[in-house]
Structure formats: C-alpha cells, structure tokens
Write a protein that holds these residues in place. Structure first.
Motif, short mmCIF file in Angstrom:
data_model
loop_
_atom_site.label_atom_id
_atom_site.label_comp_id
_atom_site.label_asym_id
_atom_site.label_seq_id
_atom_site.Cartn_x
_atom_site.Cartn_y
_atom_site.Cartn_z
N ARG A 1 -27.09 38.90 -9.53
CA ARG A 1 -26.15 39.06 -10.65
C ARG A 1 -26.91 39.09 -11.98
O ARG A 1 -26.57 39.84 -12.88
CB ARG A 1 -25.11 37.94 -10.64
CG ARG A 1 -24.01 38.15 -11.65
CD ARG A 1 -23.24 39.43 -11.36
NE ARG A 1 -22.19 39.61 -12.34
CZ ARG A 1 -21.72 40.77 -12.73
NH1 ARG A 1 -22.18 41.88 -12.20
NH2 ARG A 1 -20.79 40.84 -13.64
N CYS B 1 -14.98 40.68 -17.46
CA CYS B 1 -15.69 39.46 -17.06
C CYS B 1 -14.92 38.21 -17.50
O CYS B 1 -14.49 38.10 -18.64
CB CYS B 1 -17.09 39.44 -17.66
SG CYS B 1 -18.07 38.05 -17.09
N GLU C 1 -21.79 34.21 -17.10
CA GLU C 1 -22.23 35.60 -17.15
C GLU C 1 -22.18 36.15 -18.57
O GLU C 1 -23.09 36.85 -19.01
CB GLU C 1 -21.37 36.47 -16.23
CG GLU C 1 -21.59 36.20 -14.77
CD GLU C 1 -20.76 37.10 -13.87
OE1 GLU C 1 -20.05 37.99 -14.38
OE2 GLU C 1 -20.84 36.92 -12.64
N PHE D 1 -17.75 45.63 -18.24
CA PHE D 1 -18.20 44.26 -18.02
C PHE D 1 -17.58 43.33 -19.05
O PHE D 1 -17.06 42.27 -18.72
CB PHE D 1 -19.73 44.18 -18.09
CG PHE D 1 -20.26 42.78 -18.13
CD1 PHE D 1 -20.33 42.02 -16.97
CD2 PHE D 1 -20.68 42.21 -19.32
CE1 PHE D 1 -20.79 40.72 -17.00
CE2 PHE D 1 -21.15 40.91 -19.36
CZ PHE D 1 -21.22 40.17 -18.20
#
Length: 105
Positions: free
Chosen positions: A7, A51, A56, A47
């Motif tokens: 990831r 997300c 992250e 993203f």
C-alpha cells in the motif's frame, strides 16, 4: 497498525506522479506523457475523494513533493477523514514562516 509495504508503494507511485511509468511514457513521446499524467491525476483525485483511512492520507501528505503543485494538497484538506496531525504537518510543510517574514502578517 502500520500500512503494508504494498500500500505504501501504491501511494508513493501517486506522489511521484507515476515513477517509472512516467519515464517510459516520456520516452514514448509527448502524447503518451500527457495521457499518463491525466491518468495519474485521475488516480490521485480518486484516492483523495474515496480514501477513508487517516494513516493513508497522512502517508500521502508526508510524501507529496511540494514543488508547485498544491492542488492535491488543497483537495486533501477537504477530506473529512484527515486528522488534525496531518493538517498540522501540511501547515508546517507549507513554510508559514516565509509568509510572516515577507508579509509580516
């Protein structure tokens, strides 16, 4: 719980605008380069909007190259899942002391 290496590499690929894929696209010519950059920009946008993992988002903010393209960072700030620590990191990465020195405000 830390992010997996896989990831991390996926996020790093976004922060470095595609990495080796960009080099290959540049060698193929300007049209391939433009297509690749549009693809990466879509992936970055996807993203940032989808997300929900604050780790992250923090990893993305930590590794984003602050060399002129701040649109993804501005979009990241609007993500509801960004925590205060990440926002504080982005504040200091933006070099607020420069604004004070030059504008005294």
């Amino acid at each position: 719980m830390a992010l997996s290496k896989k990831r991390q590499n996926e996020i790093l690929r976004l922060t470095f605008q595609g990495g080796d894929e960009l080099t290959a696209a540049m060698e193929a010519g300007p049209v391939a380069t433009q297509k690749h950059l549009r693809k990466i920009n879509r992936e970055i946008s996807d993203f940032e909007t989808s997300c929900t993992d604050k780790r992250e988002l923090d990893f993305f903010a930590e590794n984003w190259p602050w060399d002129g393209n701040v649109k993804p960072i501005l979009k990241l700030i609007k993500n509801l899942h960004v925590d205060a620590g990440t926002l504080l990191r982005m504040y200091w990465y933006a070099c607020p002391e420069d604004y004070y020195l030059f504008h005294r405000s």
